[in-house]
Design an enzyme around this catalytic site. Structure first.
Site, PDB file in Angstrom:
ATOM      1  N   TRP A 208      40.479  38.126  37.169  1.00 30.09           N
ATOM      2  CA  TRP A 208      41.615  37.444  37.788  1.00 30.09           C
ATOM      3  C   TRP A 208      42.446  36.798  36.695  1.00 30.09           C
ATOM      4  O   TRP A 208      41.920  36.102  35.835  1.00 30.09           O
ATOM      5  CB  TRP A 208      41.080  36.395  38.751  1.00 30.09           C
ATOM      6  CG  TRP A 208      42.111  35.593  39.467  1.00 30.09           C
ATOM      7  CD1 TRP A 208      43.239  36.053  40.093  1.00 30.09           C
ATOM      8  CD2 TRP A 208      42.098  34.174  39.652  1.00 30.09           C
ATOM      9  NE1 TRP A 208      43.924  35.013  40.660  1.00 30.09           N
ATOM     10  CE2 TRP A 208      43.247  33.844  40.404  1.00 30.09           C
ATOM     11  CE3 TRP A 208      41.239  33.151  39.265  1.00 30.09           C
ATOM     12  CZ2 TRP A 208      43.557  32.538  40.775  1.00 30.09           C
ATOM     13  CZ3 TRP A 208      41.542  31.852  39.626  1.00 30.09           C
ATOM     14  CH2 TRP A 208      42.693  31.558  40.377  1.00 30.09           C
ATOM     15  N   ASP A 289      31.972  32.815  40.126  1.00 23.74           N
ATOM     16  CA  ASP A 289      33.198  32.546  40.874  1.00 23.74           C
ATOM     17  C   ASP A 289      33.029  33.264  42.210  1.00 23.74           C
ATOM     18  O   ASP A 289      32.985  34.493  42.252  1.00 23.74           O
ATOM     19  CB  ASP A 289      34.427  33.068  40.115  1.00 23.74           C
ATOM     20  CG  ASP A 289      35.727  32.705  40.815  1.00 23.74           C
ATOM     21  OD1 ASP A 289      36.806  32.964  40.243  1.00 23.74           O
ATOM     22  OD2 ASP A 289      35.689  32.169  41.953  1.00 23.74           O
ATOM     23  N   LYS A 325      40.317  32.657  51.351  1.00 23.65           N
ATOM     24  CA  LYS A 325      40.363  33.923  52.069  1.00 23.65           C
ATOM     25  C   LYS A 325      39.457  33.935  53.281  1.00 23.65           C
ATOM     26  O   LYS A 325      39.867  34.332  54.359  1.00 23.65           O
ATOM     27  CB  LYS A 325      39.943  35.085  51.141  1.00 23.65           C
ATOM     28  CG  LYS A 325      40.982  35.432  50.098  1.00 23.65           C
ATOM     29  CD  LYS A 325      40.944  34.488  48.937  1.00 23.65           C
ATOM     30  CE  LYS A 325      41.770  34.922  47.776  1.00 23.65           C
ATOM     31  NZ  LYS A 325      41.715  33.892  46.711  1.00 23.65           N
TER      32      LYS A 325
END
Lengths: 479, 427
Positions: A208, A289, A325
């Site tokens: 990311w 993560d 999300k």
């Protein structure tokens, strides 16, 4: 790919040196944010002196969030936004989970109830109720620096499993509510900088885009471990293990718990075991993560299996979580940083230092998202509904994958919201410029932004871009 | 069977005896992590909560209480929430936050018809309340004026020191509070401003100084502004109490308006924690006035660039409440009324506290209680006296003697006055 952010945007303002190499910000003598010396001064009226910020250059548009802005500006009917990873329905509408909607509707009603309840309790002179009220944050007072206790409890339980030894009585895990994944990562990065001077973080190639920014701004050195193999459009497992082995002992290894962003390629369970082995062997510190728990497979527990494997081993490690999300709470910035320690005393001390980092950043975290998560997880019915909704969201994405995967089987092997198409920058540009398909320049598409109805259009766009992009764009585009 | 036993013991041995994986070794990771000191302000509330005495009084943290000592949710906020609930999609805000909320917030600080807003000269981003605004500015200052320092008043909100320290901007102080008069050390302040190197950065409290409640007069602000001009200093205003000082937000922004009139390019941190009671929502705004629109766009891009690796984009809920209220004339007018009620209650309590102390025959002057302004009163109590108030009377305040007047009610003002009198009568 993992291109430097500085290569995008208004390159003309930046000194040429910056474009040429992937500069690690803040580590060299020259300040890449300032213009080269000669530039014209703005003439101003006599009473106003030239600004002390005169030399500041325009920051490049964010490679991910900037995509959405470009998409918004596009007036073409056919446009498609496969940029930012935000879930969309089949009708390509944003989706507020039913559990969240119900909670929000209740919230305004319950605040009225609560006020009268409080007055009642006041007559009883019950300090415990006040304690509870402040604790629950229902009155919009400040949360404690570490966040909403009910949220912290719920989030650790979701991650490790309710009965897990490390969180029994929450002794061994320091959990702090953070500003979604970003904020939680940043707190951990600041802790690393403060207490592990010189230690490096290894991040996957690619990862990311904001991971690097976070470690740069926290002044934590980083390097990459091999991850994505463009030849197989799969995992370069040998390379990954080799690079982790080679890193100096006691390095931090940033791992995506599930649904790797941007590739969608996850290690298999067997590979996770080997990764844990080599990390233990080299005395590294794992740093997970977890931004998609529940979103990858549809099952919260299954998606946490990598984290739980490491916990089983008795390792000390970090886990950053996000509810952007999986609960659709993007805009409320809700997440957590967990530090698994081998003693309760260490966990207490670590927690106190995380708070000390948070206080001068934002004092205490926002309450709204925390309350939603705590209420959803704390209520059996709502929790069940949430799990069902998540299965549905993950299911829709899987279906879209299957449709696309008929032409590209590698897409079927990937998991989660994103797919690495293997398109290069020129081809991605063609997707946008010719087909009005918005995606990030590294070839990543967000399947959450795709409907079944648009799959054919997307397939046409990909085929055209793959074959013809270099014909349309004669000037090679600089990276 | 034997093979399995051997294999099991072998793996156990690998797990336990290897110096790498034993728990004993692992616990050295965090050996160097000391327990952090308790936050001086938030720690007070923790201690208060733990106290079981029925008489206890919390005049520590600066959160508003009504006359029953209860936290307040403003009517305008409740109505805004009712309108918002369930209607919005929770997509990411842009990195700079809610455009509408920022627009309305700038009007409060710069004026409804500000030319700077019209000319788009203000770089502004939604921030994580006042703390977040100060921190992003401090990081911005560090990045783009790397040699600079920040001048901070003595005393100030303790977190200011933490913020600029963590941003790695060196700090200097300037005289502010005058203990003898319990007022402003104006001469000391002006001397420090004069002696600071040209082009220095100064942190100013726009109104209702925290923790002293001591504000410069309008005339003094004008003089400060003139001296700033002569020295080409940069003024960064922390405005956390607009509306709370006088009850009139326009009046409370006077210091800022003076600086703007005089042509300064300033920075401002604004917070809705107190004046809209949105404490836990963490909603505020950072703005930097620039020379022209182009520069404002540039500076804004860099502010966003600092925010992205800190939290990506700011939380939505509080911003929605603010823009719903300020964007609706009826709700805005309701808010203004409610802010005035809160400010008036505090002003009333100041008067009552002072009169009570005088009635008790205190040998000391308590004039400062009514002269000071905003949520806080710098009582002049010593740390030892504060400790006595806590241990003997279960009264909680920060050890610098700062009383949060918002925590004073008609129900506890007598008790508070009596306790203060008891610990100070022999001084």
């Amino acid at each position: 790919m993992a291109s430097s952010m500085l290569s995008l945007g208004s390159t003309s303002l930046l000194p040429r040196e910056i474009n040429k190499d992937k500069l690690k910000l803040g580590t060299s003598g020259s300040n890449p944010f300032l213009k080269a010396k000669s530039f014209s001064r703005v003439t101003m009226s006599v009473s106003v002196k030239p600004s002390r910020f005169e030399s500041i250059t325009m920051a490049p548009p964010d490679p991910i969030l900037g995509v959405s802005e470009a998409f918004k500006a596009d007036t073409n009917e056919l446009k498609l936004n496969l940029g930012v990873g935000a879930y969309r329905t089949e009708e390509l509408q944003p989706y507020v989970l039913n559990v969240v909607k119900r909670l929000e509707a209740l919230a305004s009603f319950s605040s009225l109830l609560l006020i009268s309840f409080i007055h009642f309790l006041n007559r009883m002179a019950s300090f415990q109720a006040e304690n509870l009220m402040l604790e629950r944050g229902d009155n919009k007072e400040y949360l404690p620096i570490e966040g909403l206790a009910a949220f912290n409890k719920a989030t650790a339980e979701l991650l490790f499993g309710a009965g897990h030894p490390v969180i029994k009585e929450q002794k061994y895990v320091a959990t702090i509510q953070g500003l979604s994944g970003t904020g939680s990562l940043r707190l951990a990065a600041a802790l690393i900088e403060r207490y592990f001077a010189g230690a490096k973080v290894l991040i996957s190639a690619p990862t990311w885009g904001n991971h690097k920014n976070i470690f740069n701004d926290a002044k934590v050195p980083w390097s990459e471990y091999r991850y994505y193999d463009p030849k197989t459009i799969g995992l370069d497992f040998e390379g990954m293990i080799a690079d982790i082995k080679e890193a100096p002992e006691g390095s931090f290894i940033l791992l995506h718990g599930c649904a790797h962003n941007p590739t969608g390629i996850d290690p298999t369970p067997e590979q996770w075991v080997k990764i844990a082995d080599v990390i233990q062997e080299k005395n590294h510190i794992p740093f997970f993560d977890v931004a998609y728990q529940g979103f990858a497979s549809g099952s919260l527990d299954e998606d946490a299996s990598s984290v739980r494997l490491f916990a089983e081993r008795g390792m000390e490690f970090f886990v950053a979580q996000s509810y952007s999300k999986n609960l659709g709470l993007y805009a409320e910035r809700i997440g957590a940083i967990n530090v698994v320690c081998s003693s309760a005393d260490a966990a207490t001390r670590v927690k106190s230092q995380l708070k000390r980092i948070a206080r001068p950043m934002y004092s205490n975290p926002p309450v709204h998202g925390a309350r939603i998560v705590a209420n959803v997880v704390g209520d059996a019915t709502m929790f069940g509904e949430w799990k069902a909704e998540m299965e549905m969201m993950a299911g829709r994405i899987k279906t879209v994958r299957q449709k696309l995967g008929k032409d590209w089987s590698f897409i079927l092997k990937q998991i989660g919201m994103f797919s690495f198409t293997g398109l290069n920058k020129a081809q991605s540009d063609n997707m946008t410029n010719k087909w009005h398909v918005y995606m990030t320049k590294d070839g990543r598409i967000s399947l959450a932004g795709l409907s079944m109805a648009k799959c054919e259009y997307l397939a046409d766009a990909i085929i055209d871009s793959y074959h013809n992009a270099l014909l349309y764009w004669e000037t090679p585009i600089e990276l | 069977m034997a093979m399995m036993a051997i294999r099991n013991s072998a793996s156990r041995r690998t797990m336990m005896s290897s110096p790498i994986s034993g728990l004993r070794y692992m616990s050295t990771w965090w050996k160097n992590v000391e327990p952090a000191p308790k936050d001086p302000i938030l720690g007070v509330t923790e201690a208060f909560l733990a106290d079981s005495s029925p008489d206890k009084v919390n005049v520590g943290v600066g959160a508003y209480r009504d006359d029953n000592g209860k936290p307040v949710v403003l009517d305008c906020v409740r109505e805004a929430e009712r309108r918002i609930a369930g209607t919005s999609f929770m997509e990411y805000l842009p990195m700079g936050g809610s455009v509408k909320m920022v627009e309305e917030t700038l009007k409060l600080a710069y004026g409804d018809n500000s030319e700077f807003i019209k000319d788009k000269r203000i770089a502004a981003v939604q921030s994580l309340s006042g703390t977040g605004a100060c921190r992003v500015f401090a990081d911005f200052q560090k990045r783009f004026c790397p040699g600079s320092q920040i001048y901070i008043p003595v005393p100030t909100w303790s977190n200011h020191h933490n913020i600029w320290r963590d941003a790695q901007v060196p700090q200097k102080t300037y005289h502010y509070y005058h203990p003898e008069t319990k007022g402003l050390d104006f001469k000391g302040l002006m001397d420090d401003v004069k002696n600071a190197p040209e082009g220095s950065f100064f942190l100013l409290h726009a109104c209702a100084h925290n923790p002293t409640g001591v504000d410069p007069t309008e005339e003094q602000w004008r003089e400060i502004s003139q001296l700033f001009k002569a020295k080409n200093h940069f003024a960064f205003f922390d405005m956390a109490y607009q509306g709370f000082a006088s009850g009139d937000p326009a009046r409370d922004a006077k210091s800022i308006r003076i600086f703007l009139e005089d042509g300064h390019h300033i920075g401002i941190s604004q917070s809705y924690a107190k004046n809209m009671g949105l404490y836990g929502q963490r909603v505020g705004c950072l703005s930097v006035l620039c020379g022209d629109e182009k520069q404002a766009v540039t500076v804004k891009s860099q502010l966003q660039q600092l925010a992205r690796p800190m939290y990506s984009n700011p939380p939505l809920h509080g911003a929605q409440i603010v823009s719903t209220i300020l964007g609706d004339p009826e709700l805005k007018s309701l808010w203004l009324k409610e802010v005035k009620i809160m400010a008036d209650r505090i002003i009333g309590m100041r008067t009552t506290l002072r009169e009570s102390l005088e009635k008790l025959g205190s040998p000391l002057s308590w004039e400062h209680v009514t002269k000071q302004i905003g949520m806080f009163c710098y009582s002049g109590l010593t740390p030892q006296q504060v400790d006595r108030l806590t241990s003997e009377y279960h009264i909680y305040m920060t050890r610098n003697g700062r009383i949060s007047m918002a925590g004073v009610t008609t129900g506890n003002v007598g008790y508070l006055a009596n306790a203060i009198h008891e610990v100070t009568k022999s001084s």
